[in-house]
Structure formats: C-alpha cells, structure tokens
Design a protein around this motif. Sequence first.
Motif, mmCIF file in Angstrom:
data_model
loop_
_atom_site.group_PDB
_atom_site.id
_atom_site.type_symbol
_atom_site.label_atom_id
_atom_site.label_comp_id
_atom_site.label_asym_id
_atom_site.label_seq_id
_atom_site.Cartn_x
_atom_site.Cartn_y
_atom_site.Cartn_z
ATOM 1 N N GLU A 4 0.969 -1.513 0.099
ATOM 2 C CA GLU A 4 0.067 -0.053 0.323
ATOM 3 C C GLU A 4 0.654 1.318 0.002
ATOM 4 N N THR A 5 2.287 1.100 0.629
ATOM 5 C CA THR A 5 3.057 2.216 1.199
ATOM 6 C C THR A 5 3.584 2.544 -0.956
ATOM 7 N N GLY A 6 3.793 1.686 -1.093
ATOM 8 C CA GLY A 6 3.857 1.654 -2.339
ATOM 9 C C GLY A 6 3.232 1.924 -3.397
ATOM 10 N N ARG A 7 1.939 1.642 -3.758
ATOM 11 C CA ARG A 7 0.134 2.265 -4.123
ATOM 12 C C ARG A 7 1.176 3.569 -4.033
ATOM 13 N N ALA A 8 0.992 4.122 -2.825
ATOM 14 C CA ALA A 8 0.292 5.695 -2.319
ATOM 15 C C ALA A 8 2.019 6.804 -2.677
ATOM 16 N N ALA A 9 2.496 6.449 -3.032
ATOM 17 C CA ALA A 9 4.385 6.699 -3.533
ATOM 18 C C ALA A 9 3.571 6.926 -5.088
ATOM 19 N N ILE A 10 3.444 5.760 -5.675
ATOM 20 C CA ILE A 10 2.946 5.913 -7.151
ATOM 21 C C ILE A 10 1.994 7.328 -7.163
ATOM 22 N N ASP A 11 0.641 6.592 -6.809
ATOM 23 C CA ASP A 11 -0.421 7.856 -6.395
ATOM 24 C C ASP A 11 0.126 9.267 -6.386
ATOM 25 N N ARG A 12 1.122 9.400 -5.815
ATOM 26 C CA ARG A 12 1.823 10.632 -5.908
ATOM 27 C C ARG A 12 2.366 11.706 -6.306
ATOM 28 N N ILE A 13 2.773 10.844 -7.885
ATOM 29 C CA ILE A 13 3.389 11.034 -9.360
ATOM 30 C C ILE A 13 2.282 11.399 -10.075
ATOM 31 N N GLY A 14 1.336 10.759 -9.831
ATOM 32 C CA GLY A 14 0.541 11.253 -10.964
ATOM 33 C C GLY A 14 0.037 12.496 -11.507
ATOM 34 N N PRO A 15 -0.379 12.939 -10.636
ATOM 35 C CA PRO A 15 -0.383 15.002 -11.380
ATOM 36 C C PRO A 15 0.527 15.081 -11.960
ATOM 37 N N GLY A 16 1.777 14.388 -11.303
ATOM 38 C CA GLY A 16 3.012 15.047 -12.149
ATOM 39 C C GLY A 16 2.442 15.250 -13.769
#
Length: 156
Positions: free
Chosen positions: A99-111
């Motif tokens: 879940e931590t890894g998925r959350a990190a990937i999600d933070r890249i989404g806007p950029g």
Amino acid sequence: MSRQEQDALSRTALGVFRLNGQFLAVSEKLAEPAGLTAAWWQVLGAVLPEPLPVAGIARVMGITRQSVQRIADLLVREGLAAYEPNPAHRRAKLLTPTETGRAAIDRIGPGHAELAALLARELGGQEAFDETVRVLERLSGALEAVSARYADPETS
C-alpha cells in the motif's frame, strides 16, 4: 545494407539513446517528490497490474534480471514492495507493491498527467501522440524480431 539504411539506423539509435536520457531525467524529477527514483518507479509500475517474478519484470522492461533483482530488494527493504509465494515456481517469488508503494506511485500522478498533456500539445494533439506511440512500438517489435534472427544466424 545501403549507406542510407546505415545512416537511418545510426540516426535512430542516437535518437533513442537521447530519448532514453531525456525520459530518465524527467522521470527522476517526477519520482523525487514521491521518495522514489526513476528505476524504483519503473519496477513498481511493472507490478501494479499484477505481481510478477523478477525475471518477468526484466523481460517486460528489457533490462537484466540482476538489475531488477537489486531494485526489487531495495523496494522490499524500504517497504514499498513485498515478495509473495509464486504458485508457478517455488523459488521465483512474485514482487507486488505494498500500500505504501501504491501510495508513492499515486503521488506521481499529477506530474505525470501534466507532462502527458504538455507532450500531447507539443506533438500536435492526441492523435499525433498516439501515432508516435505506434511508431515506437513498431520499431521495438521490429528490433526484437531482427535481434532474434541476428542472435541465431540459422533462422535468417
């Protein structure tokens, strides 16, 4: 091979090498706020749809198994991914994002979305962007076919 074909191959290779460097540089900038590197993002991204063994990730990415193994072990150590049993192969564990890894990937989404929009606009719209993708996929497929024949002269 004609001189024209050789020049086209050289220009293609240099263009792809330059593109690789450009993508790595922009990927590092996109991944940084999420606490990732471009390589970590690449490996995590490969296992978002489904867990894969390290060898499978390497095949998809076109890099060595050893490189993926090193990154996978770092991701597991950082709590961004985990190894789980592989029903198809006892020793080749599957890598899966946490879940931590998925959350990190999600933070890249806007950029990532912003870069995609900028590139589409710079290329002349979505249709031109889609055509660029098709050409690159066609080039990759052609090089894969040629490389297989080149590696085994008996099939040429």
